[in-house]
Design a protein around this motif. Structure first.
Motif, mmCIF file in Angstrom:
data_model
loop_
_atom_site.group_PDB
_atom_site.id
_atom_site.type_symbol
_atom_site.label_atom_id
_atom_site.label_comp_id
_atom_site.label_asym_id
_atom_site.label_seq_id
_atom_site.Cartn_x
_atom_site.Cartn_y
_atom_site.Cartn_z
ATOM 1 N N GLY A 1 45.645 55.344 71.120
ATOM 2 C CA GLY A 1 44.211 55.120 71.013
ATOM 3 C C GLY A 1 43.368 56.110 71.799
ATOM 4 N N SER B 1 42.636 48.528 65.296
ATOM 5 C CA SER B 1 43.065 49.846 65.746
ATOM 6 C C SER B 1 43.068 49.900 67.273
ATOM 7 C CB SER B 1 42.123 50.928 65.206
ATOM 8 O OG SER B 1 42.442 52.188 65.771
ATOM 9 N N CYS C 1 42.241 52.372 68.940
ATOM 10 C CA CYS C 1 41.363 53.485 69.316
ATOM 11 C C CYS C 1 40.357 53.101 70.398
ATOM 12 C CB CYS C 1 40.627 54.000 68.086
ATOM 13 S SG CYS C 1 39.639 55.473 68.417
ATOM 14 N N ALA D 1 41.670 54.546 62.018
ATOM 15 C CA ALA D 1 40.659 53.880 62.855
ATOM 16 C C ALA D 1 39.319 53.735 62.166
ATOM 17 C CB ALA D 1 40.480 54.655 64.162
ATOM 18 N N THR E 1 43.395 57.936 64.763
ATOM 19 C CA THR E 1 43.753 57.910 66.176
ATOM 20 C C THR E 1 45.260 58.015 66.302
ATOM 21 O OG1 THR E 1 43.542 56.675 68.247
ATOM 22 C CG2 THR E 1 43.950 55.390 66.272
ATOM 23 N N GLU F 1 38.055 49.959 62.224
ATOM 24 C CA GLU F 1 39.026 48.875 62.093
ATOM 25 C C GLU F 1 39.207 48.124 63.411
ATOM 26 O OE1 GLU F 1 40.032 47.804 59.428
ATOM 27 O OE2 GLU F 1 40.150 49.406 57.946
ATOM 28 N N GLY G 1 48.025 51.229 63.153
ATOM 29 C CA GLY G 1 46.583 51.158 63.371
ATOM 30 C C GLY G 1 45.931 52.508 63.550
ATOM 31 N N CYS G 2 46.569 53.556 63.032
ATOM 32 C CA CYS G 2 46.040 54.907 63.247
ATOM 33 C C CYS G 2 44.834 55.223 62.364
ATOM 34 C CB CYS G 2 47.137 55.942 63.011
ATOM 35 S SG CYS G 2 48.485 55.854 64.216
ATOM 36 N N GLU H 1 49.389 53.359 58.845
ATOM 37 C CA GLU H 1 48.684 52.087 58.711
ATOM 38 C C GLU H 1 49.282 51.029 59.639
ATOM 39 O OE1 GLU H 1 45.986 51.587 57.269
ATOM 40 O OE2 GLU H 1 45.749 52.987 55.608
#
Length: 266
Positions: A216, A143, A145, A183, A212, A140, A180-181, A177
């Motif tokens: 990140g 994200s 990460c 990834a 993540t 993504e 942004g976890c 979500e």
């Protein structure tokens, strides 16, 4: 510039140390293999490293569910040192069984700073059996990460029997979500996240293949990037060569290069 030092934990059923070490070495790092017992006896040696990796395999024979025993040993014998490692801004990576260990330990997804408090789990594949083939994985863009920045979609091999990300907490999924976890996801031929087998080999919620934490810096995934370090690792490399689209290096190496670039830049 000194090469970043990466700790790779070995022993008790994990079995991906050779390719994992080679991945970090190719990416420009200096990996060191340390047996779990040696690490638990001397946890302060974490101070010597800039990153650590929980590798794939079947730790303790996956008794009491995959990764559970390994996670308990780490959590109860070196929690303070691992927390300091994270607080110091260092990187933690887990692949396959290593990802299972990290979720059972509570390192992922790490929302609200809740390290060492498990909130999601990796459970048995919906199909009920071990799966071993290649999947398309989308990383993504939004994200945070460190490991997956700018990677788009790539094929990677999976080999697991318990890879389904699962929680009964819908609010947790929404928060995961929003931060942004999620990834990495399993995608279909149209590059869309999917719940359909075999593109999604385990039925993972929201097609999640990797997680993540919000920083990140802590990342785990079920697919094996360390198993795609050379173009010839891909099962269709010969066709790729004939078509003129054989990559110069295995695409999985990019995750390790991202990590090394991050460490060197900080």
């Amino acid at each position: 510039m000194n090469k970043p030092k990466v700790l790779i934990i070995t022993g008790y059923g994990v079995n991906c140390e050779a390719e994992s070490a080679h991945a970090w070495r190719l990416a420009g790092a200096e990996p060191e293999l340390v047996h779990l017992n040696d690490l638990l006896d001397h946890p302060d040696q974490l101070n010597d490293f800039q990153a650590m990796m929980f590798i794939g395999g079947f730790s303790y024979g996956d008794h009491m569910t995959s990764g559970h025993v390994f996670a308990l040993r780490v959590k109860h014998h070196m929690q303070a040192q691992l927390q300091q490692f994270i607080d110091d801004g260092k990187l933690v990576m887990g692949i396959c069984n290593g990802f299972q260990v990290m979720t059972k330990m509570g390192l992922l997804p790490g929302l609200d700073g809740n390290c060492f408090e498990p909130t999601v789990s990796l459970m048995q594949n919906d199909c009920g059996t071990f799966q071993n083939f290649w999947c398309d994985i989308k990383f993504e863009e939004d994200s945070p990460c460190v490991f997956t920045k700018g990677l788009g979609t790539m094929p990677l091999p999976i080999r697991h029997g318990e890879g389904k990300i699962f929680t009964l907490d819908d609010a947790l999924l929404e928060k995961l979500e929003a931060n942004g976890c999620a990834a990495a996801r399993y995608v279909d031929a149209d590059n869309k996240p999917t719940q359909a087998f075999p593109a999604n080999p385990n039925g993972s919620l929201h097609a999640i293949a990797g997680l993540t934490d919000p920083s990140g810096r802590i990342f785990g995934m079920m697919p094996h990037p360390e198993a795609y370090l050379f173009p010839e690792n891909h099962p269709n490399w010969d066709k790729q060569k004939l078509n003129g689209d054989l990559p110069e290096q295995g695409l999985g190496l990019k995750l390790f290069q991202n990590a090394v670039n991050f460490i060197n830049g900080n």
